[in-house]
Design an enzyme around this catalytic site. Sequence first.
Site, PDB file in Angstrom:
ATOM      1  N   CYS A   1       0.835  -1.196   0.000  1.00 43.23           N
ATOM      2  CA  CYS A   1       0.000   0.000   0.000  1.00 43.23           C
ATOM      3  C   CYS A   1       0.875   1.254   0.000  1.00 43.23           C
ATOM      4  O   CYS A   1       1.803   1.365   0.800  1.00 43.23           O
ATOM      5  CB  CYS A   1      -0.903  -0.024   1.226  1.00 43.23           C
ATOM      6  SG  CYS A   1      -1.706   1.538   1.606  1.00 43.23           S
ATOM      7  N   GLU A   2       0.599   2.168  -0.911  1.00 39.71           N
ATOM      8  CA  GLU A   2       1.410   3.377  -0.989  1.00 39.71           C
ATOM      9  C   GLU A   2       1.155   4.331   0.180  1.00 39.71           C
ATOM     10  O   GLU A   2       1.917   5.264   0.390  1.00 39.71           O
ATOM     11  CB  GLU A   2       1.167   4.106  -2.307  1.00 39.71           C
ATOM     12  CG  GLU A   2      -0.206   4.713  -2.460  1.00 39.71           C
ATOM     13  CD  GLU A   2      -0.371   5.441  -3.785  1.00 39.71           C
ATOM     14  OE1 GLU A   2      -1.166   6.385  -3.822  1.00 39.71           O
ATOM     15  OE2 GLU A   2       0.291   5.071  -4.774  1.00 39.71           O
ATOM     16  N   HIS A   3       0.094   4.093   0.937  1.00 40.50           N
ATOM     17  CA  HIS A   3      -0.222   4.978   2.065  1.00 40.50           C
ATOM     18  C   HIS A   3       0.508   4.589   3.343  1.00 40.50           C
ATOM     19  O   HIS A   3       0.926   5.453   4.110  1.00 40.50           O
ATOM     20  CB  HIS A   3      -1.729   4.980   2.319  1.00 40.50           C
ATOM     21  CG  HIS A   3      -2.529   5.461   1.146  1.00 40.50           C
ATOM     22  ND1 HIS A   3      -3.713   4.882   0.752  1.00 40.50           N
ATOM     23  CD2 HIS A   3      -2.277   6.452   0.256  1.00 40.50           C
ATOM     24  CE1 HIS A   3      -4.180   5.504  -0.309  1.00 40.50           C
ATOM     25  NE2 HIS A   3      -3.322   6.463  -0.637  1.00 40.50           N
ATOM     26  N   HIS A   4       0.650   3.266   3.583  1.00 36.37           N
ATOM     27  CA  HIS A   4       1.278   2.817   4.827  1.00 36.37           C
ATOM     28  C   HIS A   4       2.444   1.855   4.599  1.00 36.37           C
ATOM     29  O   HIS A   4       3.091   1.426   5.551  1.00 36.37           O
ATOM     30  CB  HIS A   4       0.241   2.129   5.730  1.00 36.37           C
ATOM     31  CG  HIS A   4      -0.949   2.988   6.047  1.00 36.37           C
ATOM     32  ND1 HIS A   4      -2.147   2.876   5.388  1.00 36.37           N
ATOM     33  CD2 HIS A   4      -1.097   4.001   6.935  1.00 36.37           C
ATOM     34  CE1 HIS A   4      -3.002   3.768   5.858  1.00 36.37           C
ATOM     35  NE2 HIS A   4      -2.392   4.465   6.785  1.00 36.37           N
TER      36      HIS A   4
ATOM     37  N   GLN B   1      -4.999  -0.508  -4.832  1.00 39.52           N
ATOM     38  CA  GLN B   1      -5.593  -1.600  -5.600  1.00 39.52           C
ATOM     39  C   GLN B   1      -6.319  -1.073  -6.831  1.00 39.52           C
ATOM     40  O   GLN B   1      -6.273  -1.682  -7.912  1.00 39.52           O
ATOM     41  CB  GLN B   1      -6.555  -2.398  -4.721  1.00 39.52           C
ATOM     42  CG  GLN B   1      -7.157  -3.602  -5.436  1.00 39.52           C
ATOM     43  CD  GLN B   1      -7.992  -4.465  -4.518  1.00 39.52           C
ATOM     44  OE1 GLN B   1      -7.718  -4.566  -3.316  1.00 39.52           O
ATOM     45  NE2 GLN B   1      -9.017  -5.105  -5.055  1.00 39.52           N
TER      46      GLN B   1
ATOM     47  N   CYS C   1      -3.221  -2.972   5.883  1.00 35.20           N
ATOM     48  CA  CYS C   1      -3.427  -1.708   6.583  1.00 35.20           C
ATOM     49  C   CYS C   1      -4.768  -1.716   7.309  1.00 35.20           C
ATOM     50  O   CYS C   1      -4.969  -0.951   8.258  1.00 35.20           O
ATOM     51  CB  CYS C   1      -3.348  -0.514   5.626  1.00 35.20           C
ATOM     52  SG  CYS C   1      -4.506  -0.569   4.259  1.00 35.20           S
TER      53      CYS C   1
ATOM     54  N   HIS D   1      -6.074  -6.165   2.540  1.00 33.58           N
ATOM     55  CA  HIS D   1      -5.153  -5.071   2.816  1.00 33.58           C
ATOM     56  C   HIS D   1      -4.717  -5.130   4.275  1.00 33.58           C
ATOM     57  O   HIS D   1      -5.541  -5.005   5.188  1.00 33.58           O
ATOM     58  CB  HIS D   1      -5.817  -3.720   2.526  1.00 33.58           C
ATOM     59  CG  HIS D   1      -6.098  -3.495   1.076  1.00 33.58           C
ATOM     60  ND1 HIS D   1      -5.517  -2.475   0.361  1.00 33.58           N
ATOM     61  CD2 HIS D   1      -6.879  -4.175   0.199  1.00 33.58           C
ATOM     62  CE1 HIS D   1      -5.945  -2.519  -0.893  1.00 33.58           C
ATOM     63  NE2 HIS D   1      -6.764  -3.542  -1.010  1.00 33.58           N
TER      64      HIS D   1
END
Length: 220
Positions: free
Chosen positions: A107-110, A148, A178, A176
């Site tokens: 995940c590019e966020h976490h 995704q 996250c 996910h």
Amino acid sequence: MDAVIKSFPPRTEEEKAATTAPIEKPAAKRPSQKEAEAAVRTLLRWTGDDVEREGLIETPARVAKAFREMFSGYDQDPVAELGRTFEEVAGYDDLVLVKDISFHSHCEHHMVPIIGKVHVGYLPDGKVVGLSKIARVVDIFARRLQTQEAMTAQIANVIQDVLKPRGVAVMVEAEHMCMAMRGIRKQGSTTLTSTFTGAFKTEPAEQVRFITLVRDSRTA
């Protein structure tokens, strides 16, 4: 003072293209191995652990090596993977479906894992590609920081652009971490995304057929 007006010859097509073409940004310089390891040590210290203890001494080097492998998709070209096609298909023009392609992404966020499966279908228009190439394209996009939704569209669009089939269908099912490891901590929940192009987008029957064939393996 009188203004002086000069007339200039019309610009050539080459000159127009030169002024309207997008300016390419220079590629960001990739940090060295030592810089990457130093960054890992900083994060380890930030967690509150002792980077000098035996179990962590080699961890920065291991993490840097693992990142190189897990994010190798940035150094690979999905277009090149699809470049070799086969036109001797004996007139076959029906659905080609590759199901249950396992993948691991982040995940590019976490920067925590996304784990799931991809199903890819396309309607050939005179040529097909080796089935392993479809799986390789999935791997290339998965081995990057992702959402995704973006990955689903990227897979469909590159197949459509390179093979130019009558349509492409991509479905991604993933869990996910996250959601499972942080925040609401809901384990076992699955996210489903899909992208359709060409006939799969304009002809509902083709879309239903793709989904039905994907789901058949779940109920068999």
